[in-house]
Structures are given as structure tokens and as C-alpha cells.
Design an enzyme around this catalytic site. Structure first.
Site, mmCIF file in Angstrom:
data_model
loop_
_atom_site.group_PDB
_atom_site.id
_atom_site.type_symbol
_atom_site.label_atom_id
_atom_site.label_comp_id
_atom_site.label_asym_id
_atom_site.label_seq_id
_atom_site.Cartn_x
_atom_site.Cartn_y
_atom_site.Cartn_z
ATOM 1 N N TYR A 27 2.394 4.778 1.165
ATOM 2 C CA TYR A 27 2.417 5.505 2.438
ATOM 3 C C TYR A 27 1.244 6.485 2.461
ATOM 4 O O TYR A 27 0.936 7.129 1.466
ATOM 5 C CB TYR A 27 3.725 6.277 2.596
ATOM 6 N N PHE B 295 7.959 1.328 -0.993
ATOM 7 C CA PHE B 295 8.929 1.538 0.089
ATOM 8 C C PHE B 295 9.692 2.866 -0.007
ATOM 9 O O PHE B 295 10.401 3.233 0.924
ATOM 10 C CB PHE B 295 9.937 0.374 0.185
ATOM 11 N N ASP C 285 0.857 -1.185 0.000
ATOM 12 C CA ASP C 285 0.000 0.000 0.000
ATOM 13 C C ASP C 285 0.897 1.240 0.000
ATOM 14 O O ASP C 285 1.948 1.233 0.653
ATOM 15 C CB ASP C 285 -0.863 -0.014 1.268
#
Length: 224
Positions: free
Chosen positions: A68, A79, A66
Site C-alpha cells: 500500500y 493485503f 505491491d
């Protein structure tokens, strides 16, 4: 539907863009905006993973779950956070493992664009999220789309390294033809699970070992 996405991916995925589920994704996002919901990442970065890693240079798929959901964090790469944004805990743990594995110094930035430009597809399973509400867009068609992406890569490429971290990512293994590709699984780098099999996984050196065996250039994991 005319989706603004890198040309080689547009050719590969054109059939997905005309399907009902994808039209439902677009309608859902329009509804969210009409209700003044804040959506991350910004529209121009929703397909950033594809724009930074064209289909023809693809070597590695690193699957996230997902985007941030904090202000300024999401940039369309799993990431990764933009330069100047504080590194989230999972990303710090990724860098710790990189240091232990290949000796990479801890970088000052969390922007993983250099990986993407070398052929690492930094793919989240959902490509958008509502601000402050994790997984809020996960059930609105994105998983169907990104599953199709994984299947397309598996079917039409050879010798790709798939990095699957955490139980959610592990479920995607069934989409991958392991007679043609190399799957590396580990725990998620989150502080809640990194010491349960992520630390010490050596996925970065193992990825490069495999690429070299495939007579491909290894990934330079250095960020800055």
C-alpha cells in the site's frame, strides 16, 4: 551482505543477498532516501512477512503485488494494514469472502499478523514502494528476489498452498511445482474484479481442507 531477516529465511536465501541485483535494490533504496523520497513500509518492516512466518512453519503463500502506498498502511504483509488503519477495499472484500466461506465475523482490524504467525506467508512481489506512487519500486529488482523466494519454497518444501489472486499473481504459477504443492487461483479481490471470480472462490475452506489432508493443522482465519 548482512540483511536483517529471520534466521531460517536468511539461511535459505543467503545466496540471493550476494547477487548483483540485490545490491542494486539496496543502492536504489539508498538513492531514494538521499533524495528525501518517502518509502513504505518503514525499513524495519520491509522483511516483516519473513520475520512473522519462519520457513519451518510455512503452510500457505498468499501473493500480493505491491505494498500500500498511503500513509500508515504498509506493514510488510500483503493485503494487511496495522490496527487502527481503515481497511482498504480489497481487504474488505477478502473479509466478505471469508464470512461467506467459513462464517468468520467481519473483523474490526485489518491486521493479518495472526495469519502470518500460523504459517501464511503474506508476500508482496515488490517489498517497497514510493509514497503515493503505486508500483514505483516494482522494476528495481524486487520481482527477481520474490520470484526466487517462490521458487525456493516450491523446491525445498512440500504440501504448500499457493493463493494466486488476479492475473499478475497467476503468472507466478510457472514457478511452482504443482506435483508437490496445491495452487488455488481466483480473480483479484479488488472492487474492480471481485465479482468476476473472487467472491465464491472458497479459497479459505479449500486451503484448510488441503492442509488437513496433508495432516497439518488448519489455519484459524479469525482476526479478532
Amino acid at each position: 551482505m548482512n540483511v536483517e531477516i529471520e534466521a531460517s529465511w536468511k539461511k535459505q536465501l543467503h545466496s540471493e543477498f550476494s547477487k548483483d541485483y540485490f545490491e542494486n535494490i539496496v543502492a536504489f533504496l539508498k538513492t531514494e532516501k538521499a533524495q528525501n523520497k518517502i518509502i513504505y513500509p518503514p525499513g524495519s518492516l520491509i522483511f516483516n512477512a519473513f520475520d512473522k512466518t519462519p520457513f519451518n512453519i510455512l503452510k500457505v503463500v498468499l501473493l500480493g503485488q505491491d505494498p500500500y502506498h498511503g500513509k500508515g498502511q504498509a506493514m510488510g504483509l500483503s493485503f494487511s494494514v496495522p490496527k487502527g488503519i481503515r481497511q482498504p477495499p480489497s481487504l474488505i472484500n477478502i473479509f466478505k469472502e471469508l464470512h461467506d466461506d467459513v462464517g468468520m465475523p467481519m473483523p474490526s482490524t485489518g491486521d493479518l499478523t495472526p495469519w502470518a504467525e500460523q504459517g501464511v506467508l503474506l508476500l508482496n512481489a515488490a517489498l517497497t514502494v514510493r509514497a503515493g506512487d503505486a508500483n514505483s519500486h516494482a522494476k528495481n529488482g524486487w520481482h527477481q528476489f520474490t520470484d526466487a523466494v517462490i521458487k525456493k519454497v516450491s523446491d525445498d518444501k512440500e504440501g504448500i498452498v499457493f493463493l494466486l489472486w488476479g492475473s499478475f499473481a497467476h503468472q507466478k504459477q510457472e514457478l511452482i511445482d504443482q506435483t508437490k504443492h496445491h495452487v488455488l487461483k481466483a480473480a483479484h479481490p479488488s472492487p474492480f474484479s471481485a465479482d468476476k471470480g473472487f467472491f465464491g472462490c472458497k479459497h479459505f475452506s479449500k486451503t484448510n481442507d488441503y492442509l488437513i489432508k496433508q495432516k497439518q493443522e488448519p489455519i484459524d482465519w479469525k482476526i479478532d
